[in-house]
Scaffold this motif. Structure first.
Motif, PDB file in Angstrom:
ATOM      1  N   ALA A 124      23.448  44.728 -43.118  1.00 26.17           N
ATOM      2  CA  ALA A 124      22.298  45.872 -44.413  1.00 26.17           C
ATOM      3  C   ALA A 124      21.129  46.430 -42.717  1.00 26.17           C
ATOM      4  N   GLU A 125      20.958  45.927 -42.089  1.00 22.65           N
ATOM      5  CA  GLU A 125      20.405  46.333 -41.092  1.00 22.65           C
ATOM      6  C   GLU A 125      20.149  46.817 -39.613  1.00 22.65           C
ATOM      7  N   LEU A 126      21.975  47.355 -40.017  1.00 20.93           N
ATOM      8  CA  LEU A 126      22.457  47.166 -38.776  1.00 20.93           C
ATOM      9  C   LEU A 126      23.545  49.208 -39.403  1.00 20.93           C
ATOM     10  N   ALA A 127      23.211  49.199 -41.310  1.00 20.14           N
ATOM     11  CA  ALA A 127      24.158  49.886 -41.625  1.00 20.14           C
ATOM     12  C   ALA A 127      23.991  51.007 -40.859  1.00 20.14           C
ATOM     13  N   GLU A 128      22.447  51.945 -41.041  1.00 22.61           N
ATOM     14  CA  GLU A 128      22.032  53.463 -40.654  1.00 22.61           C
ATOM     15  C   GLU A 128      22.812  53.063 -38.718  1.00 22.61           C
ATOM     16  N   ALA A 129      22.439  52.803 -38.437  1.00 21.46           N
ATOM     17  CA  ALA A 129      22.710  52.746 -37.230  1.00 21.46           C
ATOM     18  C   ALA A 129      24.162  52.298 -36.987  1.00 21.46           C
ATOM     19  N   ARG A 130      24.991  51.723 -37.691  1.00 27.06           N
ATOM     20  CA  ARG A 130      26.814  52.021 -37.589  1.00 27.06           C
ATOM     21  C   ARG A 130      26.199  53.531 -38.019  1.00 27.06           C
ATOM     22  N   GLY A 131      26.072  53.650 -38.828  1.00 30.84           N
ATOM     23  CA  GLY A 131      26.428  55.262 -39.289  1.00 30.84           C
ATOM     24  C   GLY A 131      26.490  55.976 -38.330  1.00 30.84           C
ATOM     25  N   PHE A 132      25.274  56.322 -37.676  1.00 31.98           N
ATOM     26  CA  PHE A 132      25.009  57.019 -36.654  1.00 31.98           C
ATOM     27  C   PHE A 132      25.945  57.114 -35.643  1.00 31.98           C
ATOM     28  N   GLN A 133      26.582  55.743 -35.512  1.00 29.78           N
ATOM     29  CA  GLN A 133      27.728  55.701 -34.467  1.00 29.78           C
ATOM     30  C   GLN A 133      29.221  56.191 -34.715  1.00 29.78           C
ATOM     31  N   ARG A 134      29.305  55.950 -36.232  1.00 30.60           N
ATOM     32  CA  ARG A 134      30.329  56.469 -36.202  1.00 30.60           C
ATOM     33  C   ARG A 134      30.177  57.946 -35.886  1.00 30.60           C
ATOM     34  N   LYS A 135      29.408  58.594 -36.674  1.00 32.58           N
ATOM     35  CA  LYS A 135      29.001  60.826 -36.315  1.00 32.58           C
ATOM     36  C   LYS A 135      29.587  60.826 -35.250  1.00 32.58           C
ATOM     37  N   ALA A 136      28.427  59.765 -34.258  1.00 33.35           N
ATOM     38  CA  ALA A 136      28.749  60.008 -32.521  1.00 33.35           C
ATOM     39  C   ALA A 136      29.421  60.484 -32.487  1.00 33.35           C
ATOM     40  N   GLN A 137      30.553  58.989 -32.679  1.00 31.06           N
ATOM     41  CA  GLN A 137      32.277  58.695 -31.779  1.00 31.06           C
ATOM     42  C   GLN A 137      33.262  59.873 -32.394  1.00 31.06           C
ATOM     43  N   PHE A 138      33.095  60.442 -33.514  1.00 30.88           N
ATOM     44  CA  PHE A 138      33.365  61.156 -34.644  1.00 30.88           C
ATOM     45  C   PHE A 138      33.583  62.528 -33.560  1.00 30.88           C
ATOM     46  N   TYR A 139      32.745  62.974 -33.890  1.00 29.36           N
ATOM     47  CA  TYR A 139      32.430  64.500 -33.197  1.00 29.36           C
ATOM     48  C   TYR A 139      32.760  64.186 -31.370  1.00 29.36           C
ATOM     49  N   LEU A 140      32.433  62.791 -30.495  1.00 24.26           N
ATOM     50  CA  LEU A 140      33.085  62.884 -29.530  1.00 24.26           C
ATOM     51  C   LEU A 140      34.682  63.199 -29.471  1.00 24.26           C
ATOM     52  N   ASP A 141      35.314  62.280 -30.270  1.00 20.37           N
ATOM     53  CA  ASP A 141      36.830  61.997 -30.514  1.00 20.37           C
ATOM     54  C   ASP A 141      37.132  63.750 -30.163  1.00 20.37           C
ATOM     55  N   PHE A 142      36.205  64.194 -31.679  1.00 19.39           N
ATOM     56  CA  PHE A 142      36.455  65.540 -31.733  1.00 19.39           C
ATOM     57  C   PHE A 142      37.122  66.660 -30.571  1.00 19.39           C
ATOM     58  N   VAL A 143      36.255  66.200 -30.021  1.00 23.31           N
ATOM     59  CA  VAL A 143      35.718  67.609 -28.284  1.00 23.31           C
ATOM     60  C   VAL A 143      37.242  67.434 -27.349  1.00 23.31           C
ATOM     61  N   GLU A 144      37.641  65.927 -27.308  1.00 22.20           N
ATOM     62  CA  GLU A 144      37.753  64.632 -26.478  1.00 22.20           C
ATOM     63  C   GLU A 144      39.421  65.566 -27.486  1.00 22.20           C
ATOM     64  N   ALA A 145      39.690  65.660 -28.350  1.00 17.59           N
ATOM     65  CA  ALA A 145      40.941  65.904 -29.237  1.00 17.59           C
ATOM     66  C   ALA A 145      41.655  67.058 -28.718  1.00 17.59           C
ATOM     67  N   GLU A 146      40.700  68.091 -28.727  1.00 19.16           N
ATOM     68  CA  GLU A 146      40.746  69.563 -28.694  1.00 19.16           C
ATOM     69  C   GLU A 146      41.820  69.540 -27.412  1.00 19.16           C
ATOM     70  N   ASN A 147      41.096  68.960 -26.230  1.00 16.93           N
ATOM     71  CA  ASN A 147      42.552  69.209 -25.223  1.00 16.93           C
ATOM     72  C   ASN A 147      41.996  70.652 -24.291  1.00 16.93           C
ATOM     73  N   SER A 148      41.032  70.811 -24.410  1.00 15.15           N
ATOM     74  CA  SER A 148      41.402  72.581 -22.897  1.00 15.15           C
ATOM     75  C   SER A 148      39.277  72.017 -22.023  1.00 15.15           C
ATOM     76  N   SER A 149      39.396  70.588 -22.383  1.00 19.29           N
ATOM     77  CA  SER A 149      37.406  70.278 -21.605  1.00 19.29           C
ATOM     78  C   SER A 149      37.022  71.146 -21.841  1.00 19.29           C
ATOM     79  N   GLY A 150      36.634  72.139 -23.132  1.00 19.73           N
ATOM     80  CA  GLY A 150      35.884  73.299 -23.536  1.00 19.73           C
ATOM     81  C   GLY A 150      36.662  74.160 -23.016  1.00 19.73           C
ATOM     82  N   PHE A 151      37.024  75.293 -22.346  1.00 22.19           N
ATOM     83  CA  PHE A 151      36.898  76.154 -22.069  1.00 22.19           C
ATOM     84  C   PHE A 151      37.548  76.541 -23.459  1.00 22.19           C
ATOM     85  N   HIS A 152      38.319  76.879 -24.413  1.00 19.63           N
ATOM     86  CA  HIS A 152      38.762  77.507 -25.798  1.00 19.63           C
ATOM     87  C   HIS A 152      37.612  77.996 -26.755  1.00 19.63           C
ATOM     88  N   ALA A 153      36.434  77.236 -26.684  1.00 19.93           N
ATOM     89  CA  ALA A 153      35.378  77.218 -26.990  1.00 19.93           C
ATOM     90  C   ALA A 153      33.793  76.517 -26.058  1.00 19.93           C
TER      91      ALA A 153
END
Length: 190
Positions: A124-153
């Protein structure tokens, strides 16, 4: 009016109509965007192709357009190979640096979560930080999966990576300044 003057009027109307339709199409399709250096102007797929007569034929090799700048880029972008390659490499280097920062921030958050868990913090004490960790991971994974190394946009990739970094920071803040966990009473049976 002489009969010949009708011919000139009709010819002038046809030429005017052709230029009008062509101008409208060029403007509506934003054809002028291909005359700029703005990477957001790219509207066509950049898979390398060759022309055989009036047909565009892909070479069916899915790989980096930088391996064949002439066919993949210069069919639309009329700058030198060196300039095009330099622009791509600059955008990708910026993206790589920001991606590294986002990854470092996320790994730091994960290490802090583990350290707090090892010292006895409850789920319960870690729940808020874990929620932010999941969001940070998702956003990072999204850019990684896009596969243009940032060139397209590049601006959008930078925004998403910035959000990932911020979520990691918010997770670290939640660990350092925990909010008291509110206990809710179990509902009473009637």
């Amino acid at each position: 009016m002489r009969p010949r003057s009708w011919l000139f009027i009709a010819l002038g109307a046809c030429v005017g109509l052709a230029f009008g339709i062509g101008g409208f199409t060029f403007t509506y399709a934003k054809g002028y965007s291909y005359l700029t250096h703005d990477p957001a102007a790219c509207a066509n797929c950049h898979v390398a192709y060759k022309r055989e007569g009036a047909m565009k034929i892909s070479d069916h090799h899915v790989r980096s357009p930088l391996l064949n700048i002439n066919r993949a880029c210069q069919t639309c972008h009329k700058w030198s190979e060196e300039e095009l390659k330099g622009r791509v490499e600059t955008l990708q280097a910026r993206n790589q640096k920001l991606r590294g920062t986002a990854m470092d921030a996320l790994v730091d958050l994960i290490h802090e979560l583990k350290a707090r868990k090892d010292t006895g913090a409850t789920d319960a004490e870690l729940a808020e930080a874990r929620g932010f960790q999941r969001k940070a991971q998702f956003y990072l994974d999204f850019v990684e999966a896009e596969n243009s190394s940032g060139f397209h946009a590049p601006q959008e990739a930078a925004r998403i990576l910035g959000d990932s970094i911020n979520f990691s920071r918010l997770g670290q803040s939640a660990l350092r300044n925990p909010q008291p966990v509110q206990q809710t009473a179990a509902p009473k049976d009637p």
